[in-house]
Design a protein around this motif. Structure first.
Motif, PDB file in Angstrom:
ATOM      1  N   ILE A 330      30.312   8.945 -26.626  1.00 51.27           N
ATOM      2  CA  ILE A 330      30.363   7.492 -26.452  1.00 51.27           C
ATOM      3  C   ILE A 330      29.236   6.824 -27.221  1.00 51.27           C
ATOM      4  N   PHE A 331      28.064   7.414 -27.133  1.00 52.28           N
ATOM      5  CA  PHE A 331      26.937   6.831 -27.856  1.00 52.28           C
ATOM      6  C   PHE A 331      27.199   6.836 -29.357  1.00 52.28           C
ATOM      7  N   ALA A 332      27.786   7.918 -29.824  1.00 59.26           N
ATOM      8  CA  ALA A 332      28.041   7.988 -31.264  1.00 59.26           C
ATOM      9  C   ALA A 332      28.945   6.844 -31.694  1.00 59.26           C
ATOM     10  N   VAL A 333      29.929   6.554 -30.859  1.00 62.57           N
ATOM     11  CA  VAL A 333      30.810   5.429 -31.188  1.00 62.57           C
ATOM     12  C   VAL A 333      30.049   4.114 -31.079  1.00 62.57           C
ATOM     13  N   MET A 334      29.239   4.032 -30.036  1.00 66.51           N
ATOM     14  CA  MET A 334      28.541   2.773 -29.801  1.00 66.51           C
ATOM     15  C   MET A 334      27.577   2.454 -30.935  1.00 66.51           C
ATOM     16  N   ILE A 335      26.952   3.490 -31.463  1.00 65.09           N
ATOM     17  CA  ILE A 335      25.997   3.247 -32.553  1.00 65.09           C
ATOM     18  C   ILE A 335      26.705   2.578 -33.724  1.00 65.09           C
ATOM     19  N   LYS A 336      27.981   2.903 -33.880  1.00 64.75           N
ATOM     20  CA  LYS A 336      28.718   2.332 -35.002  1.00 64.75           C
ATOM     21  C   LYS A 336      29.085   0.877 -34.766  1.00 64.75           C
ATOM     22  N   LEU A 337      28.967   0.443 -33.526  1.00 67.54           N
ATOM     23  CA  LEU A 337      29.379  -0.926 -33.226  1.00 67.54           C
ATOM     24  C   LEU A 337      28.241  -1.895 -33.471  1.00 67.54           C
ATOM     25  N   LYS A 338      28.637  -3.141 -33.703  1.00 67.14           N
ATOM     26  CA  LYS A 338      27.609  -4.152 -33.957  1.00 67.14           C
ATOM     27  C   LYS A 338      27.032  -4.670 -32.647  1.00 67.14           C
ATOM     28  N   ASP A 339      27.872  -4.692 -31.633  1.00 69.22           N
ATOM     29  CA  ASP A 339      27.512  -5.352 -30.390  1.00 69.22           C
ATOM     30  C   ASP A 339      27.645  -4.342 -29.261  1.00 69.22           C
ATOM     31  N   TYR A 340      26.558  -4.180 -28.486  1.00 71.69           N
ATOM     32  CA  TYR A 340      26.574  -3.155 -27.447  1.00 71.69           C
ATOM     33  C   TYR A 340      27.088  -3.654 -26.107  1.00 71.69           C
ATOM     34  N   THR A 341      27.517  -4.917 -26.039  1.00 70.68           N
ATOM     35  CA  THR A 341      28.061  -5.373 -24.772  1.00 70.68           C
ATOM     36  C   THR A 341      29.506  -4.920 -24.660  1.00 70.68           C
ATOM     37  N   PHE A 342      30.064  -5.128 -23.468  1.00 73.70           N
ATOM     38  CA  PHE A 342      31.459  -4.749 -23.284  1.00 73.70           C
ATOM     39  C   PHE A 342      32.351  -5.520 -24.248  1.00 73.70           C
ATOM     40  N   ASP A 343      31.958  -6.770 -24.496  1.00 71.87           N
ATOM     41  CA  ASP A 343      32.772  -7.569 -25.402  1.00 71.87           C
ATOM     42  C   ASP A 343      32.771  -6.999 -26.810  1.00 71.87           C
TER      43      ASP A 343
END
Lengths: 457, 345, 130, 478, 105
Positions: A330-343
């Protein structure tokens, strides 16, 4: 033994790699090769302990169990490097040093899984902790990161003091540091030893962020660079638990003394479960939610510590594997995201279906849905606690909390699949997707055939 | 409780003696320094107060008492006073484990001329000396003066850097002697040869580090007048300044004593046991020998000061870290290998 | 208690007793001198006198600003290396009994020491010239 | 082997469907459900000749004593039959609908079928649990992705509710597992009576809550009307037609034989709760104006009767209840299909805005009337047999209970007929005048349902025979 | 001196350390309190070591070795900790842990 030496040397190798290799990509590859080498070295030792556990100067004992656990830790780290290794570059300049620190943490973990003397327990805990303080503050430009580091450091060293006091009191009561010789079970319960045990329990609760000693966790996990949070919340936490379970199941067992600390730990467990799960519900940032969820998951792992039986040891291994892999994913995916909120996850299923599917699998695993590794992990710790007999209230608390956990975990799925939005991501490479799929496949494979892992114990 | 009052009296006398001697030596070191400087620079030096200016140090000391005591308004008053006090106390404490001589026998009592013969004498010295850094740091910081602060930071990092090499250089010596008690080390030299013969490199390293530890030229970066206006004690006046100056000279004295004891046989002198003299006389002669050695070292300190120019800061640190430490380690390993080789063959 | 033999044998805590005496003496000396100079010296304070000295120009700002990070680095490295040096001491004292095995272990230790040393050198932790 | 095939067909078809495009998912769904039906019929045949061959055992997690153990008894076979028929009917009905991301829709539908069949066939407690959860996940996704406006919170509630319940059941399973002498999850060791009576008393609740949430029984029902309302109608059919049967099935298979004493101890409470549910749901149904919610509440009422019947400890009512499992499934699916058709035509669900459909779409009217009557339990329809048997059992258990529950029948008649009247008779309006009559596929499906209703209403014997073996088994232990 | 004296002393020191950590707000002081705790433990370990040695245990010196390890680890902690505190100070010009509540929201 092999694992300990190889990881420690790997740390040194990575340190010097940073001096001689300037290409960050290449440093990552070196780290991957080195961790693979450690894994192989660790598994190679399996054949040498056929005859039984190997003890070294009364300080460390290598057993099948420890090798298996080390293999899991190293394997999870390998996955971590493969998935998030390139994110190291975004943190700061000293990429090789970060890898080196990770390896040093790993050597602490291997020590935590093999110690047979309280001295080594202390060293293990410290070797795990100190590099983490640095990693937490490695993003020097962000005040959040340095504050996280300071908080972590102060709280961590405080708990080290408590741990040492506990160890010292136990020593005062028994006259030995050797886990096997403590002999706390025989005869009357010594008050000094009991105080020591309680202090050790508190200190280790601190390290594994169990309530009410969890308060540093969300801030630290939130403030640290995300890629390191990923490692700290998973492999490291598992390492803390292996130390926890080995010391409590290995040394503090006795007719009455177990009951004494068991109640204490049961209360800590219940508090951890309740606080972790209920506060996770209210988080708006996925990163922070995962921080609280790591507290919640710690509660489940504590179930294994509280219950003294074989299910507990099997459970902790399975849990460590399941939890680490899923969270790293999950973290690996999250790092790729711009925004760490649920939105920030909104509509990910449309823009990046592979990421969404794998994240959904990881999330299901964390929630303990059957056919993912997380289910059997939870199953085992629950079984361990049920088997204990007098902890049924705790089990009920645990399952209710597990149901609550589904609430916040599934918010990620809801965001990805059911909400409208265009989740912005950094460029995703094909290799990353393949790695994610492989990781998810491991999660599912372990969810269908946990025996693959269990037969090794 | 059976308290040996004589013992206590003996120790009090000894302690007072050592302290007084330290102070006197320190005072006259200032005189000596000026004299040496004048000789080297081909001038006369102090010559007004008493014969050859021998009363000059007393006059200087007295003057310090009567100077106005100024504590800068923006300084931290408590720390400002604590700094020089600490420096002085530390300087006075190091002498406790130096063996000033063998035992005297007076009226049936054997009196050791060492204040405390503890079995970890060397560690004690290291421990106390490292407290000295606080004196400098506190003084520099409490003054709230940019020069002082910079000087004290420089001094601190210089001292700690050379402490490493100093510690390492001693290890080779310890490998040979196998004890941390200074008295025992001296006694071993009394029967064997002086350690400097076996540990020349170790001695050189130790010597260099002593210079640095005492902030002596060529390592007196913290007092570099040309850039720092006098260093960490820039804001100090009256006896507080005096303490810093005295402390420095006492430190010099003590390191001379230490070097004499560790490498040059301390209170032992050649043929001391074969002359057949009375033990008390030997002891007195030994003490005299020690002081001669100390004076030689003091002279050496001064000689160097007026001969060698000051290092640049980066040169100083590079010397300490890049050369001294590896050299000391190598010395240690070579010594270890040779000692082991000789003991097994 | 407090007999010659007890005090002279270097194994009891009482052998440190003279050091306590010396500490008292040193404290007394320092304290008395400090008081003496305090009372003996004249006191004519002016604001110029109490200002910190900056080579004659106006005092600017607070002196207590962070100094170059190098100094901190040196201090930190000292702490680490000093502790490693401390480990040599018990070894050096028992060096002959430990023999070649101990020497080999120490070689390993020195190797790690030098590894760290080399690392900080290469990292430029001790490079003072910019 | 046929049993495994029964699970594998929808599972594999479902997984393949995710990768298909265009009308592929539709076709594959239909083919898979036809194949399932065929296999079920084959199993039905085999059940008569060689019932033992339907058992299948394979090693799964030997360390835990968990096996991949599936098999079919009469009840299981009947429910599998219900499942395959229902899915086939559903797929036929929605054949001309276009769903966004159809591949995911059909894939998830098929996966949920696999989960359901798994639940009905599992003979290993852990396997049962796994399937139990597995049936839930696809349905959760189906509801959340294709449901109504408020679908996300509503289905979420549904999910968390059932998940919590099943976790409690997991604790119970683990406890019994640890009590079992051979540390095995097999059905045999679960039912050999090794659980101490005092344990049974509290274990009962762990299981009962899980099953009660699924059924749902008052007061665990609150998720149900919202979910039924918000779900896409095909999913509602699966939910109400088959998934609620999971709860009842669970009680019969995993509660009564495993914890007979516990069930005996708490049967009064369970029946009272069920009966409260009947009355409560019926009363709410009467005042409902949303047709989907009305049927949802009616389902609660019917299920309440069935669950009351289970705990009467009476062979007759148990048999009736099992038959009713099937019949209620068929009837309610029929109702939902009609609702779906009406909703498709009119785009509204408010009863008060409908009326007079009979004039414009007589086909719909006929089928609605027929199925509604069957749902009430009119004699000569399939609903009658079950309800009659259940009431007689309840009567033997306690006449007052029976009297109150009987009130439910009357109330059911009230709201069902009220609905029928409002929908198809009465004043037509501008909206209802546009109603077009049944299309071919809808006609086919409804005809099949009506045929089943009538045949089983007149000749229920084969069904009763099918389940009699299970009834005997349960009664023996209970 | 009886071992109890040492035990009481070190427990007292430890408690002072713990109290300091919990009450003080300055990071450096907290850190010093932690060090105090560690040193209290060191003292206690040595005292216990002596106690067990007097009781006739041959391996009682193990506790003294432990002290060495604690010192080393404490040194490593000091190194890391000071670096962190310096970093924080340079970032926020303060080492008061109370003002660091930016993380909270």
């Amino acid at each position: 033994m092999n694992a300990l030496i190889s990881t420690a040397l790997s740390g040194v190798v990575m340190m010097f790699a940073g001096l001689f290799v300037s290409n960050k990509q290449r440093i990552k590859y070196i780290a991957i090769v080195v961790v693979l080498a450690c894994l192989v070295a660790n598994l190679a030792e399996l054949s040498t302990i056929e005859a039984g556990d190997r003890t070294l100067y009364g300080m460390i004992t290598v057993s099948r169990f420890s090798i298996l656990f080390n293999a899991i830790a190293l394997g999870a780290t390998l996955i971590f490097f493969l998935l998030s290794g390139s994110a190291f570059e975004n943190v700061g300049e000293h990429v090789a040093d970060y890898f080196a620190l990770v390896f040093f943490i790993l050597s602490g973990i291997t020590l935590a899984s093999t110690f047979s003397s309280l001295l080594m327990l202390f060293l293990a805990i410290e070797i795990i902790s100190i590099p983490q303080y640095i990693l937490a503050g490695s993003d020097k430009k962000t005040p959040k990161s340095s504050e996280a580091s300071l908080k972590y450091f102060l709280m961590g060293s405080f708990s080290t003091g408590i741990l040492l006091m506990g160890i010292t009191l136990i020593y005062g009561a028994t006259g030995t540091f050797n886990v096997a010789d403590l002999g706390l079970g025989a005869g009357k319960v010594n008050t000094l030893a009991l105080c020591g045990i309680i202090l050790v329990a508190f200190a280790l609760s601190f390290k594994v962020s169990a309530a009410p000693f969890h308060f540093w966790t969300p801030d630290v996990y939130d403030g640290s660079p995300t890629v390191f949070t990923s490692f700290m919340a998973t492999v490291v936490k598992a390492g803390g638990f292996i130390a926890f379970i080995r010391i409590f199941h290995g040394a503090f067992i006795g007719e009455r003394i177990s009951a004494d600390w068991q109640l204490l730990l049961a209360i800590i467990t219940a508090a951890t479960l309740i606080i972790g799960n209920f506060t996770a519900v209210f988080q708006q940032s996925v990163k922070r939610m995962l921080a609280y969820s790591s507290i919640a998951q710690a509660g489940f792992m504590l179930l294994a510590v509280v219950s003294v039986n074989t299910y507990a040891t099997q459970g902790i291994v399975l849990y460590a594997a399941a939890y680490s892999i899923a969270t790293i994913g999950i973290f690996a995916v999250m790092i790729k995201l711009k925004d760490y909120t649920f939105d920030g996850f909104n509509g990910l299923a449309r823009t990046q279906p592979v990421l969404a599917v794998t994240t959904a699998i990881f999330v299901c695993s964390l929630a303990g849905i059957p056919l993912t590794a997380g289910f059997f992990a939870k199953y085992f710790v629950l079984t361990a606690a049920v088997k204990q007999g007098n902890l049924l209230w705790l089990v009920i608390v645990a399952v209710i909390c597990a149901a609550i956990s589904a609430y916040y975990y599934f918010r990620v799925i809801i965001a990805m699949y059911f909400k409208q939005g265009e989740a912005e991501t950094a460029p995703i490479t094909g290799g990353f997707k393949v790695m994610l799929i492989i990781t998810a496949a491991i999660v599912i494979l372990l969810g269908i055939f946990p025996g693959l892992l269990l037969q090794l114990i | 409780m059976n308290i040996d009052w004589f013992f206590i009296l003996e120790k009090i006398v000894l302690i007072s003696g050592v302290l007084v001697i330290s102070l006197v030596v320190a005072m006259y070191s200032t005189w000596g320094e000026r004299k040496v400087a004048s000789i080297i620079q081909d001038r006369i030096g102090p010559n007004r107060a008493g014969f050859m200016g021998l009363l000059q140090p007393l006059a200087d000391g007295g003057k310090l008492f009567f100077k106005e005591e100024i504590i800068p308004g923006s300084s931290n008053r408590f720390l400002f006073i604590l700094g020089p006090s600490l420096a002085m106390i530390v300087a006075c404490m190091t002498s406790a484990v130096i063996p000033w001589g063998d035992t005297l026998t007076i009226a049936g009592h054997s009196i050791s001329l060492q204040i405390a013969d503890i079995n970890i004498g060397i560690l004690y010295i290291f421990g106390v000396v490292s407290l000295g850094v606080y004196g400098i740091m506190l003084g520099g910081w409490a003054s709230n003066n940019k020069y002082s602060l910079l000087a004290s930071v420089r001094a601190a990092s210089q001292i700690i850097s050379y402490e490493l090499a100093m510690g390492l250089s001693l290890i080779a010596l310890l490998m040979m002697t196998g004890t941390l008690s200074i008295k025992e080390i001296v006694e071993q030299q009394r029967h064997g040869g002086w350690n400097v013969l076996y540990q020349p490199l170790g001695f050189v390293i130790f010597l260099v580090c002593s210079f640095a530890e005492c902030n002596r030229t060529p390592f007196d970066l913290s007092e570099a007048e040309s850039e720092l206006n006098g260093g960490y004690h820039l804001e100090y006046s009256s006896m507080k300044l005096g303490f810093y100056l005295f402390a420095e000279y006492i430190n010099m004295f003590i390191s001379s004593a230490l070097m004499s004891s560790l490498y040059f046989g301390g209170y032992s002198f050649p043929f001391m046991d074969s002359l057949g003299l009375a033990p008390n006389l030997v002891t007195i002669l030994g003490t005299a020998a020690l002081f001669i050695k100390i004076i030689c070292f003091l002279f050496f300190f001064m000689w160097v000061r007026w001969t060698i120019p000051r290092f640049r800061y980066d040169q100083l640190m590079r010397l300490g870290w890049n050369y001294m430490i590896p050299l000391a380690l190598a010395n240690m390993l070579v010594t270890g290998a040779i000692v082991l080789y000789r003991s097994t063959h | 208690m407090f007999t010659d033999t007890e005090l002279l044998s270097a194994t009891t805590p009482f052998s440190y007793f003279p050091i306590v005496l010396q500490l008292i003496a040193a404290l007394g000396f320092v304290g008395i001198t400090m008081l003496a100079t305090h009372f003996l010296g004249p006191k004519r304070k002016t604001s110029d006198k109490l200002a910190t000295f900056e080579s004659g120009i106006e005092q600017k700002g607070n002196a207590r600003q962070p100094v170059a990070i190098k100094y901190f680095l040196t201090a930190i490295l000292f702490v680490l290396f000093d502790v490693e040096v401390i480990f040599f001491y018990p070894y050096a004292v028992n060096f002959k009994e430990l023999g070649w095995d101990g020497f080999m272990a120490m070689l390993l230790f020195v190797a790690f020491f030098m590894g760290g040393f080399f690392y900080i050198l290469k990292k430029g932790a001790l490079k003072w010239e910019d | 082997m046929l049993t495994v095939l029964l699970i594998l067909i929808p599972l594999i078809a479902g997984l393949i469907t995710f990768g298909l495009k265009g009308s592929g998912p539709k076709a594959l769904g239909l083919i898979a459900s036809l194949a399932s039906l065929a296999v079920t019929l084959g199993a039905l045949f085999q059940f008569r000749t060689a019932p033992a061959s339907l058992q299948f055992n394979a090693s799964w997690i030997p360390q835990l004593g968990a096996q991949f153990s599936v098999g079919l008894d009469g009840m299981g076979l009947m429910l599998c039959l219900l499942t395959s028929i229902s899915f086939l009917l559903i797929f036929i009905v929605i054949f001309n609908r276009e769903y966004e991301r159809a591949n995911s829709f059909y894939g998830l539908m098929l996966l949920s079928q696999a989960g359901l069949v798994g639940v009905f066939t599992a003979y290993d407690a852990l396997l049962f649990y796994v399937f139990w959860e597995l049936a839930l996940i696809p349905v959760y996704f189906l509801c959340s992705l294709w449901g109504g406006e408020k679908r996300i919170p509503v289905t979420f509630k549904f999910f968390v509710y059932t998940f919590a319940g099943s976790l409690l059941m997991l604790v119970g399973l683990i406890y019994i597992y640890l009590q079992s002498p051979d540390h095995s999850f097999s059905y045999a060791s679960f039912t050999n009576g090794s659980v101490a009576p005092q344990d049974q008393s509290w274990l009962f609740w762990l299981f009962f809550v899980a099953f009660a949430i699924k059924m749902p029984i008052f007061p665990f029902h609150t998720w149900q009307p919202d979910t039924y309302e918000q779900s896409p109608t095909p999913v509602t059919m699966v939910l109400s037609g088959i998934m609620v049967k999971m709860g009842l099935f669970g009680v019969i298979r995993w509660l009564l034989p495993v914890l007979p004493k516990g069930a005996y101890m708490w049967s009064d409470v369970a029946i009272v709760l069920s009966i409260i549910g009947i009355i409560y749901a019926s009363c709410i149904a009467i005042v409902q104006s949303d047709i989907k919610r009305l049927i949802a509440y009616s389902s609660i009422a019917h299920i309440g009767l069935m669950s009351a019947a289970i705990f009467t400890n009476n062979e007759l009512s148990l048999q009736g209840m099992m038959v009713q499992l099937f019949n209620h499934g068929i009837n309610i699916i029929g109702l939902w299909i009609i609702v779906e058709i009406i909703q498709q035509r009119l785009k509204i669900r408010n009863l008060n805005e409908m009326g007079g459909i009979a004039q414009y779409a007589p086909g719909i009217a006929i089928f609605l009337v027929t199925i509604s009557l069957a749902n009430i339990g009119l004699p000569l329809t399939n609903g009658f047999v079950g309800e009659f048997l259940m009431f007689s059992g309840l009567y033997q258990y306690n006449v007052w209970f029976m009297a109150v529950a009987g009130l439910g029948i009357i109330l059911a008649a009230v709201y069902t007929l009220n609905m029928v009247q409002k929908v198809i008779f009465g004043q037509s309006n501008a909206l209802t005048e546009t109603t077009t009559d049944l299309k071919a596929n809808e006609l086919l499906v409804l005809s099949i349902i009506v045929v089943i209703i009538l045949v089983l209403g007149v000749y229920p014997k084969p069904m009763l025979e099918l389940v009699s073996s299970t009834t005997e088994l349960v009664n023996k232990v209970y | 001196m009886p071992v109890q004296y040492y035990i009481f002393l070190s427990i007292a020191l430890f408690c002072i350390g713990v109290t300091g950590v919990l009450m003080r707000r300055n990071a450096i002081i907290i850190f010093m309190c932690v060090e105090l705790m560690l040193n209290a433990v060191n003292l206690l370990l040595v005292a216990f070591s002596k106690m067990w040695a007097d009781a006739g245990r041959v391996d009682a010196s193990g506790a003294q070795i432990f002290v060495f390890f604690i010192m080393v680890v404490a040194a490593a902690e000091v190194a890391v900790g000071l670096a962190i505190i310096v970093m924080v100070y340079r970032n926020s010009q303060s080492v008061d842990i109370n003002i660091m509540n930016r993380l909270k929201n």
